[in-house]
Design a protein around this motif. Sequence first.
Motif, PDB file in Angstrom:
ATOM      1  N   GLY A 212       0.836  -1.186   0.000  1.00 48.77           N
ATOM      2  CA  GLY A 212       0.000   0.000   0.000  1.00 48.77           C
ATOM      3  C   GLY A 212       0.865   1.228   0.000  1.00 48.77           C
ATOM      4  N   ALA A 213       1.280   1.678  -1.171  1.00 50.34           N
ATOM      5  CA  ALA A 213       2.183   2.817  -1.231  1.00 50.34           C
ATOM      6  C   ALA A 213       1.407   4.104  -1.100  1.00 50.34           C
ATOM      7  CB  ALA A 213       2.955   2.800  -2.543  1.00 50.34           C
ATOM      8  N   GLY A 214       1.930   4.975  -0.292  1.00 53.76           N
ATOM      9  CA  GLY A 214       1.378   6.323  -0.189  1.00 53.76           C
ATOM     10  C   GLY A 214       2.150   7.242  -1.091  1.00 53.76           C
TER      11      GLY A 214
ATOM     12  N   SER B 171       5.201   9.299  -2.000  1.00 52.81           N
ATOM     13  CA  SER B 171       6.602   9.168  -1.643  1.00 52.81           C
ATOM     14  C   SER B 171       7.388  10.378  -2.132  1.00 52.81           C
ATOM     15  CB  SER B 171       7.192   7.902  -2.272  1.00 52.81           C
ATOM     16  OG  SER B 171       8.566   7.797  -2.010  1.00 52.81           O
TER      17      SER B 171
ATOM     18  N   THR C 239      11.313  12.187  -2.301  1.00 47.93           N
ATOM     19  CA  THR C 239      12.760  12.013  -2.134  1.00 47.93           C
ATOM     20  C   THR C 239      13.495  13.264  -2.591  1.00 47.93           C
ATOM     21  OG1 THR C 239      12.857  10.967  -4.319  1.00 47.93           O
ATOM     22  CG2 THR C 239      12.765   9.505  -2.386  1.00 47.93           C
TER      23      THR C 239
ATOM     24  N   CYS D 299       8.536  13.806  -6.301  1.00 46.33           N
ATOM     25  CA  CYS D 299       7.311  13.314  -5.671  1.00 46.33           C
ATOM     26  C   CYS D 299       6.716  12.193  -6.512  1.00 46.33           C
ATOM     27  CB  CYS D 299       6.293  14.442  -5.542  1.00 46.33           C
ATOM     28  SG  CYS D 299       4.650  13.886  -4.989  1.00 46.33           S
ATOM     29  N   ASP D 300       6.476  11.064  -5.863  1.00 43.97           N
ATOM     30  CA  ASP D 300       5.759   9.950  -6.482  1.00 43.97           C
ATOM     31  C   ASP D 300       4.365   9.873  -5.870  1.00 43.97           C
ATOM     32  OD1 ASP D 300       8.733   8.540  -6.898  1.00 43.97           O
ATOM     33  OD2 ASP D 300       7.199   7.879  -8.306  1.00 43.97           O
TER      34      ASP D 300
ATOM     35  N   ILE E 251       0.301   8.706  -5.294  1.00 37.75           N
ATOM     36  CA  ILE E 251      -0.390   7.429  -5.219  1.00 37.75           C
ATOM     37  C   ILE E 251      -0.810   7.023  -6.632  1.00 37.75           C
ATOM     38  CG2 ILE E 251      -2.463   6.273  -4.359  1.00 37.75           C
ATOM     39  CD1 ILE E 251      -2.200   8.053  -1.847  1.00 37.75           C
ATOM     40  N   SER E 252      -0.600   5.755  -6.963  1.00 33.03           N
ATOM     41  CA  SER E 252      -0.907   5.279  -8.305  1.00 33.03           C
ATOM     42  C   SER E 252      -2.375   5.547  -8.652  1.00 33.03           C
ATOM     43  CB  SER E 252      -0.619   3.774  -8.377  1.00 33.03           C
ATOM     44  OG  SER E 252      -0.965   3.264  -9.645  1.00 33.03           O
TER      45      SER E 252
ATOM     46  N   GLY F   5       2.583  13.388   1.324  1.00 31.60           N
ATOM     47  CA  GLY F   5       3.817  12.680   1.596  1.00 31.60           C
ATOM     48  C   GLY F   5       4.456  13.208   2.866  1.00 31.60           C
ATOM     49  N   GLN F   6       5.607  12.634   3.220  1.00 30.71           N
ATOM     50  CA  GLN F   6       6.275  13.013   4.476  1.00 30.71           C
ATOM     51  C   GLN F   6       7.092  14.299   4.329  1.00 30.71           C
ATOM     52  OE1 GLN F   6       7.540  10.944   2.340  1.00 30.71           O
ATOM     53  NE2 GLN F   6       9.768  11.132   2.363  1.00 30.71           N
TER      54      GLN F   6
END
Lengths: 114, 116
Positions: A1-3, A5, A7, A23-24, A26-27, A106-107
């Motif tokens: 379950g990717a939120g 992301s 980097t 920034c990635d 949510i699909s 994201g964080q």
Amino acid sequence: GAGVSQTPSNKVTEKGKYVELRCDPISGHTALYWYRQSLGQGPEFLIYFQGTGAADDSGLPNDRFFAVRPEGSVSTLKIQRTERGDSAVYLCASSLSDVNTEAFFGQGTRLTVV
Amino acid sequence: QQQVKQSPQSLIVQKGGISIINCAYENTAFDYFPWYQQFPGKGPALLIAIRPDVSEKKEGRFTISFNKSAKQFSLHIMDSQPGDSATYFCAASEWRVGTSYGKLTFGQGTILTVHP
């Protein structure tokens, strides 16, 4: 379950340098947002993408800031000639569409310009 | 121009007490009012949200009260727990052609500390 992301988590750069923040979302989320959060403040809107296009860039502070989302998924926020005042946490969020109310954050990337 | 004003800046309550955070907005076009919870080093997470067609919404221990005429809304946390200690942000947005509900205007935040 990717939120959502983001980097890197932290980035320290020297004044005047160029940085890229990734920034990635949510699909499947077509709407993507960038916010900037200064210490002790609420997030401030920078730019909003619907698909590949920037639908609203009214929050970008000046022309040193630019963002792209070439394939409608990953987005990159680019800052040229960084200044100490650019130091902040840069947050990315995505939502299913522009009419969908819940935005998932994201964080963040903590940018420090020295 | 600050469009969403939040108070208090910080709040300390005892475990089991009620935490109340208030927000006021200016833009009458806003039609979506969420509250976000943020822990240190994390991004904001949606807690609860309300539309202006209702005056109150309750989810578990969290309740939003909304006063459209006064352009104010508030978050009530019942039976506050130490795990609720975080920063809380109210926000507001509107949908119209060319914009999105995800374009949020945030308040300044309230740091909540719940003592055990």
